[in-house]
Every structure is written in C-alpha cells, then in structure tokens.
Design a protein around this motif. Sequence first.
Motif, PDB file in Angstrom:
ATOM      1  N   TRP A  62      59.388 -21.256 -45.703  1.00  0.00           N
ATOM      2  CA  TRP A  62      58.152 -20.481 -45.871  1.00  0.00           C
ATOM      3  C   TRP A  62      58.311 -19.082 -45.300  1.00  0.00           C
ATOM      4  O   TRP A  62      58.613 -18.911 -44.114  1.00  0.00           O
ATOM      5  N   ASP A  63      58.082 -18.102 -46.158  1.00  0.00           N
ATOM      6  CA  ASP A  63      57.993 -16.725 -45.700  1.00  0.00           C
ATOM      7  C   ASP A  63      56.570 -16.472 -45.212  1.00  0.00           C
ATOM      8  O   ASP A  63      55.644 -17.211 -45.551  1.00  0.00           O
ATOM      9  N   THR A  64      56.410 -15.396 -44.451  1.00  0.00           N
ATOM     10  CA  THR A  64      55.077 -15.061 -43.949  1.00  0.00           C
ATOM     11  C   THR A  64      54.237 -14.319 -44.978  1.00  0.00           C
ATOM     12  O   THR A  64      53.055 -14.086 -44.755  1.00  0.00           O
ATOM     13  N   ALA A  65      54.871 -13.910 -46.086  1.00  0.00           N
ATOM     14  CA  ALA A  65      54.175 -13.187 -47.163  1.00  0.00           C
ATOM     15  C   ALA A  65      53.536 -11.895 -46.661  1.00  0.00           C
ATOM     16  O   ALA A  65      52.576 -11.409 -47.253  1.00  0.00           O
ATOM     17  N   GLN A  67      51.854 -11.456 -43.965  1.00  0.00           N
ATOM     18  CA  GLN A  67      50.651 -11.608 -43.138  1.00  0.00           C
ATOM     19  C   GLN A  67      50.934 -11.435 -41.648  1.00  0.00           C
ATOM     20  O   GLN A  67      50.018 -11.350 -40.843  1.00  0.00           O
ATOM     21  N   ARG A  69      52.318  -8.853 -40.379  1.00  0.00           N
ATOM     22  CA  ARG A  69      52.333  -7.429 -40.063  1.00  0.00           C
ATOM     23  C   ARG A  69      51.201  -7.052 -39.116  1.00  0.00           C
ATOM     24  O   ARG A  69      51.384  -6.258 -38.199  1.00  0.00           O
ATOM     25  N   PHE A  70      50.018  -7.626 -39.342  1.00  0.00           N
ATOM     26  CA  PHE A  70      48.891  -7.360 -38.450  1.00  0.00           C
ATOM     27  C   PHE A  70      48.430  -8.644 -37.769  1.00  0.00           C
ATOM     28  O   PHE A  70      47.238  -8.861 -37.576  1.00  0.00           O
ATOM     29  N   SER A  72      48.159 -11.793 -38.670  1.00  0.00           N
ATOM     30  CA  SER A  72      47.106 -12.473 -39.426  1.00  0.00           C
ATOM     31  C   SER A  72      47.597 -13.716 -40.152  1.00  0.00           C
ATOM     32  O   SER A  72      47.154 -14.018 -41.253  1.00  0.00           O
ATOM     33  N   LEU A  73      48.517 -14.444 -39.532  1.00  0.00           N
ATOM     34  CA  LEU A  73      48.918 -15.733 -40.086  1.00  0.00           C
ATOM     35  C   LEU A  73      47.878 -16.774 -39.700  1.00  0.00           C
ATOM     36  O   LEU A  73      47.390 -16.774 -38.576  1.00  0.00           O
ATOM     37  N   GLY A  74      47.552 -17.662 -40.618  1.00  0.00           N
ATOM     38  CA  GLY A  74      46.584 -18.712 -40.317  1.00  0.00           C
ATOM     39  C   GLY A  74      47.266 -19.961 -39.790  1.00  0.00           C
ATOM     40  O   GLY A  74      48.477 -20.131 -39.905  1.00  0.00           O
ATOM     41  N   VAL A  75      46.457 -20.854 -39.236  1.00  0.00           N
ATOM     42  CA  VAL A  75      47.004 -22.081 -38.655  1.00  0.00           C
ATOM     43  C   VAL A  75      47.673 -22.947 -39.717  1.00  0.00           C
ATOM     44  O   VAL A  75      48.616 -23.684 -39.429  1.00  0.00           O
ATOM     45  N   ALA A  76      47.205 -22.839 -40.973  1.00  0.00           N
ATOM     46  CA  ALA A  76      47.790 -23.656 -42.039  1.00  0.00           C
ATOM     47  C   ALA A  76      49.258 -23.316 -42.262  1.00  0.00           C
ATOM     48  O   ALA A  76      50.053 -24.176 -42.634  1.00  0.00           O
ATOM     49  N   PHE A  77      49.619 -22.050 -42.043  1.00  0.00           N
ATOM     50  CA  PHE A  77      51.009 -21.635 -42.226  1.00  0.00           C
ATOM     51  C   PHE A  77      51.924 -22.389 -41.269  1.00  0.00           C
ATOM     52  O   PHE A  77      53.023 -22.794 -41.625  1.00  0.00           O
ATOM     53  N   ARG A  79      51.314 -25.324 -39.682  1.00  0.00           N
ATOM     54  CA  ARG A  79      51.163 -26.772 -39.604  1.00  0.00           C
ATOM     55  C   ARG A  79      52.325 -27.513 -40.239  1.00  0.00           C
ATOM     56  O   ARG A  79      52.745 -27.189 -41.347  1.00  0.00           O
ATOM     57  N   GLN A 109      49.953 -22.218 -32.132  1.00  0.00           N
ATOM     58  CA  GLN A 109      49.355 -22.518 -33.432  1.00  0.00           C
ATOM     59  C   GLN A 109      49.804 -23.864 -33.986  1.00  0.00           C
ATOM     60  O   GLN A 109      49.034 -24.592 -34.585  1.00  0.00           O
TER      61      GLN A 109
ATOM     62  N   TYR B  39      40.695 -17.587 -40.008  1.00  0.00           N
ATOM     63  CA  TYR B  39      40.235 -17.480 -41.395  1.00  0.00           C
ATOM     64  C   TYR B  39      39.023 -18.378 -41.623  1.00  0.00           C
ATOM     65  O   TYR B  39      38.855 -19.389 -40.963  1.00  0.00           O
ATOM     66  N   ARG B  69      43.516 -29.746 -31.363  1.00  0.00           N
ATOM     67  CA  ARG B  69      44.145 -29.375 -32.631  1.00  0.00           C
ATOM     68  C   ARG B  69      43.997 -30.456 -33.698  1.00  0.00           C
ATOM     69  O   ARG B  69      44.139 -30.190 -34.885  1.00  0.00           O
ATOM     70  N   GLU B 233      41.270 -25.095 -44.975  1.00  0.00           N
ATOM     71  CA  GLU B 233      42.540 -24.863 -45.666  1.00  0.00           C
ATOM     72  C   GLU B 233      42.363 -23.992 -46.902  1.00  0.00           C
ATOM     73  O   GLU B 233      43.278 -23.270 -47.299  1.00  0.00           O
ATOM     74  N   GLN B 236      42.420 -20.167 -46.391  1.00  0.00           N
ATOM     75  CA  GLN B 236      43.780 -19.783 -46.006  1.00  0.00           C
ATOM     76  C   GLN B 236      44.727 -19.825 -47.197  1.00  0.00           C
ATOM     77  O   GLN B 236      45.615 -18.977 -47.332  1.00  0.00           O
ATOM     78  N   ARG B 240      46.684 -16.627 -48.713  1.00  0.00           N
ATOM     79  CA  ARG B 240      48.132 -16.554 -48.885  1.00  0.00           C
ATOM     80  C   ARG B 240      48.481 -16.070 -50.295  1.00  0.00           C
ATOM     81  O   ARG B 240      49.398 -15.278 -50.480  1.00  0.00           O
ATOM     82  N   ALA B 243      48.170 -12.442 -50.253  1.00  0.00           N
ATOM     83  CA  ALA B 243      49.268 -11.809 -49.511  1.00  0.00           C
ATOM     84  C   ALA B 243      50.559 -11.812 -50.325  1.00  0.00           C
ATOM     85  O   ALA B 243      51.313 -10.836 -50.329  1.00  0.00           O
ATOM     86  N   VAL B 244      50.818 -12.922 -51.002  1.00  0.00           N
ATOM     87  CA  VAL B 244      52.035 -13.018 -51.811  1.00  0.00           C
ATOM     88  C   VAL B 244      52.030 -11.945 -52.907  1.00  0.00           C
ATOM     89  O   VAL B 244      53.082 -11.440 -53.301  1.00  0.00           O
ATOM     90  N   TYR B 249      46.465  -8.211 -44.770  1.00  0.00           N
ATOM     91  CA  TYR B 249      45.509  -8.981 -43.972  1.00  0.00           C
ATOM     92  C   TYR B 249      45.410  -8.467 -42.548  1.00  0.00           C
ATOM     93  O   TYR B 249      46.418  -8.235 -41.891  1.00  0.00           O
ATOM     94  N   MET B 250      44.190  -8.288 -42.092  1.00  0.00           N
ATOM     95  CA  MET B 250      43.916  -7.884 -40.715  1.00  0.00           C
ATOM     96  C   MET B 250      42.792  -8.738 -40.151  1.00  0.00           C
ATOM     97  O   MET B 250      41.614  -8.493 -40.412  1.00  0.00           O
ATOM     98  N   LEU B 251      43.173  -9.759 -39.386  1.00  0.00           N
ATOM     99  CA  LEU B 251      42.164 -10.526 -38.652  1.00  0.00           C
ATOM    100  C   LEU B 251      41.832  -9.792 -37.361  1.00  0.00           C
ATOM    101  O   LEU B 251      42.539  -8.871 -36.950  1.00  0.00           O
TER     102      LEU B 251
END
Lengths: 206, 444
Positions: A62-65, A67, A69-70, A72-77, A79, A109, B39, B69, B233, B236, B240, B243-244, B249-251
């Motif tokens: 999995w790449d971070t796509a 996200q 950069r700022f 902003s990766l989510g927890v789903a990434f 898991r 995470q 998110y 978690r 999910e 998110q 993604r 993003a792809v 994205y800026m949280l």
Amino acid sequence: MPSRRRTLLKVIILGDSGVGKTSLMNQYVNKKFSNQYKATIGADFLTKEVQFEDRLFTLQIWDTAGQERFQSLGVAFYRGADCCVLVYDVNSMKSFDNLNNWREEFLIQASPSDPENFPFVVIGNKIDIDGGNSRVVSEKKARAWCASKGNIPYFETSAKEGLNVEEAFQCIAKNALKSGEEEELYLPDTIDVGNSSQPRATGCEC
Amino acid sequence: MDEEYDVIVLGTGLKECILSGLLSVDGLKVLHMDRNDYYGGESTSLNLIQLWKRFRGDDKPPPHLGASRDYNIDMNPKFIMANGNLVRVLIHTDVTKYLYFKAVDGSYVFNKGKVHKVPANDMEALKSPLMGLFEKRRARKFFIYVQNYNESDPKTHEGMDLTRVTTKELIAKYGLDDNTIDFIGHALALHSDDRYLAEPALDTVKRMKLYAESLARFQGGSPYIYPLYGLGELPQAFARLSAVYGGTYMLNKPECKVEFDEEGKVVGVTSEGETAKCKKVVCDPSYLPGKVRKVGRVARAIAIMSHPIPSTDDSHSVQIILPQKQLGRKSDMYLFCCSYTHNVAPKGKFIAFVSTEAETDQPAIELKPGIDLLGPVDEIFFDIYDRYEPVNEPTLDNCFISTSYDATTHFESTVDDVLNMYTLITGKVIDLSVDLSAASAAEE
C-alpha cells in the motif's frame, strides 16, 4: 467463526513526501522507474505473488497515495498491516529524522497486539544521486538508529537504478509472512460487493 | 496551501468524501480539509477513547470494556441497502476494493408491543404473525403486482397511472387493512412517517421493489449489508480514491474560513493564516452556518451491551423499525445494532443505537420505547443535534452545501443528495446503472 489461514499479506510504506516510496513499489512490482516527480498521483496498492517453501502468497503493498504530505492518513490505511516499511532519502536529513515520527505514528494508529516485536524494515533510498556525493545520512548513523529500535532490518537502495530493491522486498515479504502467520486474524465471512479490479485473495486455501 | 484549486471541499463526512472522489476522478484539482484530526466528520466512527471524550468529557472509559481501538462506533448509524444507490456508487468508483462487507442478520418491525421479523422469504411470510391468513392472500396479490410493475411497460400497470394514483388508493384496491399498510409502508418501503399515503404511489412501489431486490441480492436474512470496522471506513475509502487521483488532504485544519469577493462569489479558504484559492467550495453545513437553515433535529441513544437485542433470534446485526403509529409519534423510531462480528467492538460486545427525528428536548425520555427493547446495557449515551439544509444559491456564490444526515437507518437519501450536488457542481449526471449481477454475490 473459524479463523482463516492468511494468503494475503498487507505491507504499508511510510515516509516523507518525495523520498521515493512509490518508485520503490513500482521498481519492485513493475520493474519501472519514472523520473518525473509529481507528488504521488495514481499510486494505490500493488500486488505481487511471492513464494516461500512451496507456498504462494499475495503481497499487497500500500502506497500512501500522497495523503502523508500533510499528515492526513486515516486509521483504515494502517489497519491490518503485517509489515511496515519506513523510507527515507539518504540525501535528506529531515526525512531521516522523521523516521521516528513515522514509526511512532504507525504504532499509535495500527495498535499492533505485540508492538515490541512488530516487523519494520527501513530503506534508505536514492543512493545513486550525484554518485553519492550529496549524501548527508551516513550508513553507520542509520544502522545505529535501526539497532536502537529493536534491530530493524536496514537496506540502502536506488529505486532509479534498481539497486537492492529486490533484496529489500524479499526481507519485507519474509517478515510480513512471519507476522501474518503468528496472528490468527478474526475475519468474518464477507460478501463480494463489487467487481474489484484487483481481487482480494482472502479465501481459504481449500 | 497558498495554491489554486478547482474545488475546495470542507469536512470529510461521507457526502463530502464521495464528492471529493468523484471530482478528482473527473480530473479536477481538489483540496479537501477538515478541522478534526480524523476522517468522517458527523459520519465518523469513534474508538472508545474518542467516544468518552465526546460524551463524558475528561472521564476515561472503564478498562473492563476492552481496548479502545477495538471499538468503531458510528456517529451516524445506517445500514447499506444491498441493491441501493450507495452500492452502485461503490461499484461505479471501484471503491469496493478498499472495503469488506458482511450481510446484516435481520430486519424487524415493532407491532402491537412485540418485535417481529420482517419475512425474508415465503416460508417466513407464511409463519409470520404480522398478518392473518386471509390478509396474507390479499397482500400476496399486492406484492405480485409490485414485483411485476415496470415503469416503462404499461401492460404491468393494470390501468393505473402511479404518478397520479395515491398510495392509499392503490392499497385500497387490494383491500389491505391498516395494520398491513403500516407494515408495508414502514418496514418495506421504509417511509418514516405517513405522508406517503396521500402522495403518488410510484415512490412507494419503487421503494418496495428496492427492498425486495436488496433482499434477494445476497439471500441473507435482511436486505442490508454493512462494512467491517464500521461506517467510518466509507469516508476514508472515498478519500483514498480522491488522493489516488491527485486530491490533496489536510486534516486538523482549524477554522477553515470561506472567503468571498465583493460580488459574494467564493474565492478561497483561509486556515492558519494561509489562503488557498478556488472556483468552488463544497462543504457540510457546519462550515457555512450563515448559508443554511435548521430543518429538524435527530435524537439518538448509543448503548454498549454484552448481548444481542432480545427477541431477534440472537442476531449479531439487526435493524428494528418502530413505526410512528405504533408509538403515537409523528415519525418512526429506529433501532440499529451491530457487534464484534462486524469488527466494531471486542468479542462479545454489541453496539446499539436508537434514533428518531426529535419531537422533544429530552432524548432519554423520548427514546424510551426503543431503549426498553434493548435489555440491560453496560453504558448508554444520549445525543441530540440539529439538521440543516442549504438556503444559498450555488449559481451565485459557487458554494455547494450538503444537507445533514437524517435519522433513517439506510443511505438512500444520503446518496440522492450527493448525486444532486454532483450535478449542480459539474453539470453532469452520473450513470449508476451498473450491472449488479456482474458483481459476484457469492459468499466466501
């Protein structure tokens, strides 16, 4: 419900923007390199079949796509990751210094059940630039950091020239496999909702 | 920031994330920001620590509840209709590759003080005490009519123009009693009040067909599916996708302030002293409070339990609809329960929600009929929040504001809003007629 034997292993690649995460994936899976830098566009996850002791596994990388950069990766990434690859650019001290942040972010995470022994692999990329003359992070310094974090395996690569990439991912796959086998993931019977362009091999081996 | 974008999206709710994904795939340059560090916005799923922080302030969750978690508690609980609009969007965008789904065990309806399973097949229908034997025969004729009805084939209309004939008139033709009408309107057509009776019957017939098709899709005990790890999910996954395709994205961007020119047209968004320019803004109501109006309120209870809801045949995921007439209210009440089998709680734990359109200021009292059906609860939380809809003119200010989520336990109105917004923003209509049968329905 019975646990399922894993045949799909999830690997995530973390690191600052611009260190070459996407290029490493593409070099390993597709034997391709693109000189054109654009903050990652079109990178998602790639899959590769790997074989160990007459068993076939699907590595899902999995790449971070972009996200990351700022932040902003989510927890789903995070898991369900079986191995976490931390990438820095040997020509950028900042990207090396941030490895600590990325590792800690992952542990927060992903919340692995055994954080002390979760498998990381560190890659120092772009060793080809300027013939090594613009290098600012010494191999010794990097290895010392890896040793201090539980003897994380370390590789120095050039995604551009394909140096050491295969070796790094062999180690990644081996560690992901070991991690994946040790954990009996509770994965309930799921249904297939759509035509995935990349099918997930989560079924039993029977 | 300090860049120029086609669209800036504010808030990472499900609607905003779907739009962000669609617009990025279209090739637009999208910046997506959220004031939170997670998110989902109003449609997020919280872990235990986040839940406690939101509802109990500085308290800490008790250790016996298990790891934080392991919890993914939806703030906007809904199930997904297996043949519904959201599934079509998921397939259209190929976002299914980021998600896992599981069928929902059962769908129930509250009738005369008891909980009854909504029949999932002919056998269950024959046994069901919801209707007497003769009523079942009359209902069966009606169901066959609905099943055969094809909007574009007049032969199936039996001489009735459903764009004019009301639902009440249609049902009267089949001689069904009030109890059956209540069941059909609320448990199958999923109306939340009784206004549908005086409206053209076409909408109700379409809804009944959707229910039947969704039921048949995976041949489970209900027409619904639900993602592992909860509804958080979904935003998110769509984020993604964006993003792809180049979305940024800026949280954790506090106070995103929308800037306008002297003509009142949007020009950008400022946060932390930096301004990003854009042609259009898409956001949830909380980011442009001056351009929305309150249209209602939702009352909700959230319960952590150690058992399934009684009288649901030990279902680990279940919906119970309490029709308004059964409760003497203006709109329906909904129970939604999911559990560790969908990975939203640790082993042995269940999460239940009771939701309705609020008619009082006291959710604990108002929701009591639903809460009484839950049995013993380990912990319970109450929430009441306003629902908004936009009152601006997007052609004038280029702001596209989503409508708040309603109390229903399905996503049809949510996706309708998204599709309408997409058309307003781009001038295009998405073709969602994906061939659902091409998507495998096999259980693994």
